[in-house]
Design a protein around this motif. Sequence first.
Motif, mmCIF file in Angstrom:
data_model
loop_
_atom_site.group_PDB
_atom_site.id
_atom_site.type_symbol
_atom_site.label_atom_id
_atom_site.label_comp_id
_atom_site.label_asym_id
_atom_site.label_seq_id
_atom_site.Cartn_x
_atom_site.Cartn_y
_atom_site.Cartn_z
ATOM 1 N N SER A 1 -10.700 9.017 2.207
ATOM 2 C CA SER A 1 -11.417 9.939 2.286
ATOM 3 C C SER A 1 -10.962 11.192 1.042
ATOM 4 C CB SER A 1 -11.299 10.761 3.835
ATOM 5 O OG SER A 1 -9.974 10.871 3.519
ATOM 6 N N LEU A 2 -11.616 12.056 0.469
ATOM 7 C CA LEU A 2 -10.683 12.818 -0.533
ATOM 8 C C LEU A 2 -10.991 13.932 -0.236
ATOM 9 C CD1 LEU A 2 -9.550 13.888 -3.389
ATOM 10 C CD2 LEU A 2 -12.312 12.998 -4.621
ATOM 11 N N GLN A 3 -10.566 15.751 -0.534
ATOM 12 C CA GLN A 3 -10.672 16.615 -0.111
ATOM 13 C C GLN A 3 -10.864 17.581 -1.259
ATOM 14 O OE1 GLN A 3 -9.050 18.290 3.468
ATOM 15 N NE2 GLN A 3 -9.670 20.798 3.535
ATOM 16 N N LEU A 4 -11.799 18.900 -1.669
ATOM 17 C CA LEU A 4 -10.894 19.181 -2.049
ATOM 18 C C LEU A 4 -11.397 21.284 -2.481
ATOM 19 C CD1 LEU A 4 -12.513 17.317 -5.393
ATOM 20 C CD2 LEU A 4 -10.837 17.432 -5.431
ATOM 21 N N SER A 5 -11.041 21.430 -2.889
ATOM 22 C CA SER A 5 -11.326 23.460 -2.957
ATOM 23 C C SER A 5 -11.003 23.760 -3.775
ATOM 24 C CB SER A 5 -10.934 23.929 -1.289
ATOM 25 O OG SER A 5 -9.453 23.976 -1.558
ATOM 26 N N ASN A 6 -11.335 25.517 -4.714
ATOM 27 C CA ASN A 6 -10.652 25.221 -5.484
ATOM 28 C C ASN A 6 -10.836 24.375 -6.280
ATOM 29 O OD1 ASN A 6 -9.897 28.027 -4.226
ATOM 30 N ND2 ASN A 6 -8.339 26.884 -3.694
ATOM 31 N N LEU B 1 -6.642 11.597 0.884
ATOM 32 C CA LEU B 1 -6.139 12.533 0.030
ATOM 33 C C LEU B 1 -6.379 13.810 -0.211
ATOM 34 C CD1 LEU B 1 -4.692 12.932 -3.043
ATOM 35 C CD2 LEU B 1 -6.218 11.283 -3.758
ATOM 36 N N ASP B 2 -5.645 15.398 -0.044
ATOM 37 C CA ASP B 2 -5.990 16.346 -0.077
ATOM 38 C C ASP B 2 -6.052 16.544 -1.656
ATOM 39 O OD1 ASP B 2 -6.512 18.768 -0.082
ATOM 40 O OD2 ASP B 2 -5.384 18.977 1.741
ATOM 41 N N LEU B 3 -6.471 16.677 -2.853
ATOM 42 C CA LEU B 3 -6.650 18.171 -3.684
ATOM 43 C C LEU B 3 -6.250 19.764 -3.750
ATOM 44 C CD1 LEU B 3 -7.899 15.083 -6.114
ATOM 45 C CD2 LEU B 3 -5.343 15.414 -5.562
ATOM 46 N N SER B 4 -6.417 20.169 -2.772
ATOM 47 C CA SER B 4 -6.981 20.866 -2.356
ATOM 48 C C SER B 4 -6.183 22.203 -3.647
ATOM 49 C CB SER B 4 -6.869 21.803 -0.990
ATOM 50 O OG SER B 4 -8.087 20.757 -0.193
ATOM 51 N N GLU B 5 -4.609 21.320 -3.913
ATOM 52 C CA GLU B 5 -3.496 22.382 -3.984
ATOM 53 C C GLU B 5 -3.542 22.031 -5.729
ATOM 54 O OE1 GLU B 5 -0.209 21.981 -1.856
ATOM 55 O OE2 GLU B 5 -1.102 22.817 -0.479
ATOM 56 N N TYR B 6 -4.521 21.651 -6.289
ATOM 57 C CA TYR B 6 -4.738 21.118 -7.366
ATOM 58 C C TYR B 6 -5.916 21.962 -8.306
ATOM 59 C CZ TYR B 6 -1.033 17.326 -6.625
ATOM 60 O OH TYR B 6 -0.467 16.980 -6.529
ATOM 61 N N MET C 1 0.609 -1.480 -0.181
ATOM 62 C CA MET C 1 -0.091 0.574 -0.492
ATOM 63 C C MET C 1 1.499 1.288 -0.438
ATOM 64 S SD MET C 1 -3.310 -1.312 -0.134
ATOM 65 C CE MET C 1 -3.794 -2.424 -0.640
ATOM 66 N N VAL C 2 0.211 2.210 -0.594
ATOM 67 C CA VAL C 2 1.036 3.482 -0.847
ATOM 68 C C VAL C 2 -0.091 4.558 -0.316
ATOM 69 C CG1 VAL C 2 2.069 5.024 -2.287
ATOM 70 C CG2 VAL C 2 1.883 2.718 -2.853
ATOM 71 N N ASN C 3 0.665 5.504 0.031
ATOM 72 C CA ASN C 3 0.643 6.685 0.716
ATOM 73 C C ASN C 3 0.142 7.551 -0.094
ATOM 74 O OD1 ASN C 3 -0.331 9.715 2.106
ATOM 75 N ND2 ASN C 3 0.311 9.058 3.526
ATOM 76 N N ALA C 4 -1.453 7.620 0.125
ATOM 77 C CA ALA C 4 -2.151 8.555 -1.564
ATOM 78 C C ALA C 4 -1.662 9.279 -1.282
ATOM 79 C CB ALA C 4 -3.985 8.514 -1.149
ATOM 80 N N GLN C 5 -1.876 10.883 -0.417
ATOM 81 C CA GLN C 5 -0.619 12.302 -0.627
ATOM 82 C C GLN C 5 0.763 12.275 -0.924
ATOM 83 O OE1 GLN C 5 -3.136 14.438 -0.016
ATOM 84 N NE2 GLN C 5 -2.129 16.116 -0.964
#
Length: 289
Positions: A51-56, A30-35, A1-5
């Motif tokens: 879990s998944l996090q998005l913004s912008n 996984l946080d994709l806020s900086e994409y 297994m691989v750390n998603a972030q």
Amino acid sequence: MVNAQEYIERNFPKNVKEISAISSQLEGHLDLSEYPNLTIVDLGCNSRLTSLQLSNSSGIKYISIFDTGIYNFSFLAYTPNIHSICLPRAGDKIGEPTGNVYFSKALRDSCQENYKLQTSLRQSNRQIQTQLDQEIKKNCDNTQRIKELEQQLAIVQQENQEKNQINELSNIALPNSPDHFTKLKQEIIRLKVQELAPKVRNESTKVVKLIEEAKNKAGNFSSIVDLILETQKQIVQNSVTSQRDIFFGKMEAYRTILESVLSKEELQTLLNKQTEFLELEKHLKSLQL
């Protein structure tokens, strides 16, 4: 297994438009806020991705979280232009009955979770506000107490300064004396008596002269002059309110009689002069005790 972030940040620059990490054995959050430029996000077949996090992320049109452990869809609030979503369960597609039921339940669960979180935050905010109000009140009370103590300190400092000044005067006036203050006080009283005694005698002479002139003008009412002066003397020397009221009543009666033979100005001058003399005499006697 691989750390998603770590995997995503290592393999995809922040300015990419598409992230495809199918079956990459991703796990965790996984946080994709900086994409900010993403349009496609495909994370399918990563069952340990939780879990998944998005913004912008307004440009995202397609997301696949097929066969993942993601069941909180709150990230969809940041994807207003989404066209297509692949859900975690196999065979579920938005638009089909089973997919709609599953998606509705997942959204409802997410909303309930958010509601619980918001409720907890509101309670925490209320507790913090209560504590803050208490601290503000305590600070206000402390500030008021500090002001009171500062005022008391200023009074004490003023008193100490006055005492020091008295001691300085005593040392100047009576050097080499073991009891500076007492002797200085006695010396001041002696000098004050010497100053007041002639004034009292002079004022007494003036008052006697005014009384004689008033009696001469009063004629048959000369005895009333003595009565009004005696009554005024009792007022000056008496501090009992009930008795003073009686004396004031007598004064008005005597004044009414005398104003028929003396002008108001003459009568008031006589009374004022006697009051000044009585106060001066009282002061002198207090020093001579």
